[in-house]
Write a protein that holds these residues in place. Sequence first.
Motif, PDB file in Angstrom:
ATOM      1  N   VAL A 240     -10.858  -7.982  18.790  1.00  0.00           N
ATOM      2  CA  VAL A 240     -11.887  -7.048  19.243  1.00  0.00           C
ATOM      3  C   VAL A 240     -12.190  -6.092  18.094  1.00  0.00           C
ATOM      4  O   VAL A 240     -11.281  -5.515  17.497  1.00  0.00           O
ATOM      5  N   VAL A 241     -13.462  -5.931  17.778  1.00  0.00           N
ATOM      6  CA  VAL A 241     -13.869  -5.027  16.701  1.00  0.00           C
ATOM      7  C   VAL A 241     -14.079  -3.639  17.293  1.00  0.00           C
ATOM      8  O   VAL A 241     -14.878  -3.454  18.221  1.00  0.00           O
ATOM      9  N   LEU A 242     -13.362  -2.667  16.757  1.00  0.00           N
ATOM     10  CA  LEU A 242     -13.448  -1.296  17.244  1.00  0.00           C
ATOM     11  C   LEU A 242     -14.525  -0.546  16.479  1.00  0.00           C
ATOM     12  O   LEU A 242     -14.388  -0.276  15.277  1.00  0.00           O
ATOM     13  N   ALA A 243     -15.617  -0.208  17.162  1.00  0.00           N
ATOM     14  CA  ALA A 243     -16.674   0.577  16.534  1.00  0.00           C
ATOM     15  C   ALA A 243     -16.174   1.995  16.280  1.00  0.00           C
ATOM     16  O   ALA A 243     -15.341   2.528  17.025  1.00  0.00           O
ATOM     17  N   ARG A 244     -16.672   2.601  15.237  1.00  0.00           N
ATOM     18  CA  ARG A 244     -16.280   3.965  14.919  1.00  0.00           C
ATOM     19  C   ARG A 244     -17.155   4.931  15.720  1.00  0.00           C
ATOM     20  O   ARG A 244     -18.226   4.587  16.184  1.00  0.00           O
ATOM     21  N   GLY A 245     -16.663   6.131  15.898  1.00  0.00           N
ATOM     22  CA  GLY A 245     -17.458   7.142  16.584  1.00  0.00           C
ATOM     23  C   GLY A 245     -16.753   7.829  17.723  1.00  0.00           C
ATOM     24  O   GLY A 245     -16.607   9.057  17.723  1.00  0.00           O
ATOM     25  N   PRO A 246     -16.284   7.082  18.760  1.00  0.00           N
ATOM     26  CA  PRO A 246     -15.623   7.760  19.883  1.00  0.00           C
ATOM     27  C   PRO A 246     -14.355   8.482  19.428  1.00  0.00           C
ATOM     28  O   PRO A 246     -13.680   8.049  18.486  1.00  0.00           O
TER      29      PRO A 246
ATOM     30  N   GLU B   9     -11.748  10.065  24.173  1.00  0.00           N
ATOM     31  CA  GLU B   9     -12.753   9.178  24.760  1.00  0.00           C
ATOM     32  C   GLU B   9     -12.296   7.713  24.770  1.00  0.00           C
ATOM     33  O   GLU B   9     -12.773   6.926  25.590  1.00  0.00           O
ATOM     34  N   ARG B  10     -11.400   7.383  23.841  1.00  0.00           N
ATOM     35  CA  ARG B  10     -10.952   5.992  23.747  1.00  0.00           C
ATOM     36  C   ARG B  10      -9.487   5.955  23.320  1.00  0.00           C
ATOM     37  O   ARG B  10      -9.061   6.715  22.447  1.00  0.00           O
ATOM     38  N   ALA B  11      -8.722   5.066  23.936  1.00  0.00           N
ATOM     39  CA  ALA B  11      -7.317   4.869  23.577  1.00  0.00           C
ATOM     40  C   ALA B  11      -7.096   3.409  23.237  1.00  0.00           C
ATOM     41  O   ALA B  11      -7.443   2.519  24.019  1.00  0.00           O
ATOM     42  N   VAL B  12      -6.550   3.183  22.061  1.00  0.00           N
ATOM     43  CA  VAL B  12      -6.166   1.833  21.642  1.00  0.00           C
ATOM     44  C   VAL B  12      -4.653   1.737  21.828  1.00  0.00           C
ATOM     45  O   VAL B  12      -3.892   2.475  21.199  1.00  0.00           O
ATOM     46  N   VAL B  13      -4.213   0.843  22.692  1.00  0.00           N
ATOM     47  CA  VAL B  13      -2.806   0.781  23.089  1.00  0.00           C
ATOM     48  C   VAL B  13      -2.185  -0.514  22.579  1.00  0.00           C
ATOM     49  O   VAL B  13      -2.700  -1.606  22.830  1.00  0.00           O
TER      50      VAL B  13
ATOM     51  N   ARG C 157      -7.125   7.724  33.349  1.00  0.00           N
ATOM     52  CA  ARG C 157      -8.382   8.466  33.497  1.00  0.00           C
ATOM     53  C   ARG C 157      -9.584   7.525  33.460  1.00  0.00           C
ATOM     54  O   ARG C 157      -9.712   6.702  32.548  1.00  0.00           O
ATOM     55  N   PRO C 158     -10.488   7.619  34.419  1.00  0.00           N
ATOM     56  CA  PRO C 158     -11.642   6.707  34.446  1.00  0.00           C
ATOM     57  C   PRO C 158     -12.639   6.958  33.314  1.00  0.00           C
ATOM     58  O   PRO C 158     -13.460   6.087  33.020  1.00  0.00           O
ATOM     59  N   ASP C 159     -12.578   8.150  32.678  1.00  0.00           N
ATOM     60  CA  ASP C 159     -13.522   8.454  31.609  1.00  0.00           C
ATOM     61  C   ASP C 159     -13.030   8.001  30.242  1.00  0.00           C
ATOM     62  O   ASP C 159     -13.726   8.197  29.234  1.00  0.00           O
ATOM     63  N   VAL C 160     -11.845   7.408  30.163  1.00  0.00           N
ATOM     64  CA  VAL C 160     -11.290   6.960  28.888  1.00  0.00           C
ATOM     65  C   VAL C 160     -11.398   5.440  28.799  1.00  0.00           C
ATOM     66  O   VAL C 160     -10.932   4.714  29.680  1.00  0.00           O
ATOM     67  N   GLU C 161     -11.996   4.966  27.722  1.00  0.00           N
ATOM     68  CA  GLU C 161     -12.028   3.533  27.457  1.00  0.00           C
ATOM     69  C   GLU C 161     -10.673   3.127  26.875  1.00  0.00           C
ATOM     70  O   GLU C 161     -10.217   3.711  25.888  1.00  0.00           O
ATOM     71  N   VAL C 162     -10.041   2.131  27.487  1.00  0.00           N
ATOM     72  CA  VAL C 162      -8.729   1.682  27.043  1.00  0.00           C
ATOM     73  C   VAL C 162      -8.834   0.259  26.521  1.00  0.00           C
ATOM     74  O   VAL C 162      -9.280  -0.642  27.231  1.00  0.00           O
TER      75      VAL C 162
END
Length: 572
Positions: free
Chosen positions: A214-220, A277-281, A297-302
């Motif tokens: 998965v390519v992680l876009a920058r920004g969040p 805004e985003r967590a990479v686990v 949290r529903p507002d965090v992209e995991v």
Amino acid sequence: MTLPPPASSPATDAAASLLAELVAHGVRDLVLSPGSRSQALALAAVRLAGTGVLRVHVRIDERVAGFTALGLGRETGVPAAVLCTSGTAAANLLPAAMEAFHAGVPLLLLTADRPPELRGIGANQATAQPDMFAPWVREGIDAPVPGDAVPDAWSGLAARAVAISLGADAPHGLPGVAGPVHLNLPAREPLSGEPVVVDVTPGAAPVPAPGEPVVLARGPRTVVIAGADAGADAEEIAHAGSWPLIAEIVSGARFGRQLVHGYRTLLRRSDLGGAVERAVVLGHPTLSREVAALLARPDVEVIAVRRGGEELDLNHRSHTAASVVVAAPTGGDDRASDRASERAWLGAWLTASAEQAVDLSEQAPDHDGLASTDSATRRDAVKAELDAVRRPLDRRLLVDAVWRATWPHDRLMFGSSRLVRVADTVLGGKKVPVHANRGLAGIDGTIATATGIALASQAGGAPGVTRVLLGDLTLLHDVGALLLPPDETEPRLQVIVGNDGGGTIFDGLEVAQVAPAADLDRAFYTPHQVRLEQLALAYGWEYQRVTTRTALDQVLTRPVGGRQLIEVPLAR
């Protein structure tokens, strides 16, 4: 009267072929527990060990055997096989199978069995073994009976089992994720025969094909979270993305410039944890409620890079990935603005992190005071020095001493005790190999797992010590793992026990606030009066009891020739 073995036995032929095939596909370790129904397999394994192509480890307790195999697989990344007889013996492999499934550790379960006609009719030592591990294995195979109409009854099973254990496509579990495979191996009498000569050519374990990253876009506003078994990949991703790294002590990723100290406190801050805004686990985070709350949290992209058998989806909108890569920076004015925002985000975390770092180092000696010609000044300096030397150990000093004594050629195993949470709270960054059974976070099999890790990491004369840091109840839960056959190589193993006389880990749970003291003691703390010195000596371990930091440092860093049990008394 003892009868001579028959000239041939289908069970013996099949066993020799199966084990030769395991070796040909990279298996180098087999842990066995004695039993009648598994005799053909056990004898074939011992004969292979005599040729040097297979290492055989004997354990009388199947539960210990299962976790020893788990430790071997944890360290090598290649499945070890664990072999047992039928009946309750097989059931004792369940805890190790569950941990291996949830932690993504390759493991082969070889259970001998009665033939189908003896199942379900009250035959001795016969039970429902096929599919007994079904929810926790990537595949379970009930093999044909050798000698029946199917020629080469067990041919091909080993190749398939090794491949699936390492992540090949299977009916159960996440694609590309390692885990346990169960081979149920029924046989009819005669179970032994004349030894079979089988051509054995050691080979390498297959390398699973990597999944599409998965390519992680920058920004969040992103954080990288490293849970158990995350490894160095987590630090590399944090570095590539210039993102804060939240690394549990059991992750193997607690190092690097992006490392965040005191992450629990910072996750509770609205401007830091609240702004994610985003967590990479990577791996399996289990040590803090703050991380679990963030991932729910529903507002965090995991984005979860999983190495266990289940998806990580606490907020029901997470994405599972085989791997991730960070997108390359783009040019232009917008990119310059993004870079400034990313620098500010990382800078805020690292500034707050510096304020949270804990210094547990001993105060340096007052050389000027010790050399002073003024008797009062010299007396005060000497007293301060003696106070430092005699300072009793607490949990923080204990975990710090073990952490400082451990280096990249060593291995460190944490038990699921109160001490691992203390270590996670106070220890700084250091690149050392760390293990822990956090797939299900149980106290099962900690010493057995560490023994497997030690045997694998020290194979071939490699240097290093395997240290195990655990509480007294975790030790007592796995006492059987202290037993080692006298004809097997003794690993360099230090078991450091923080003994507070019971399960004080429950101090941090709700039950400690509501239960009567007597009920809490009896049902949760479970106090004991076990004399660990006698226990250690009975199993042939060297025993040390230490009460000061200076003494502990000396014991931990002196040359280790075998197995040591180091008891550190701690206050309740």
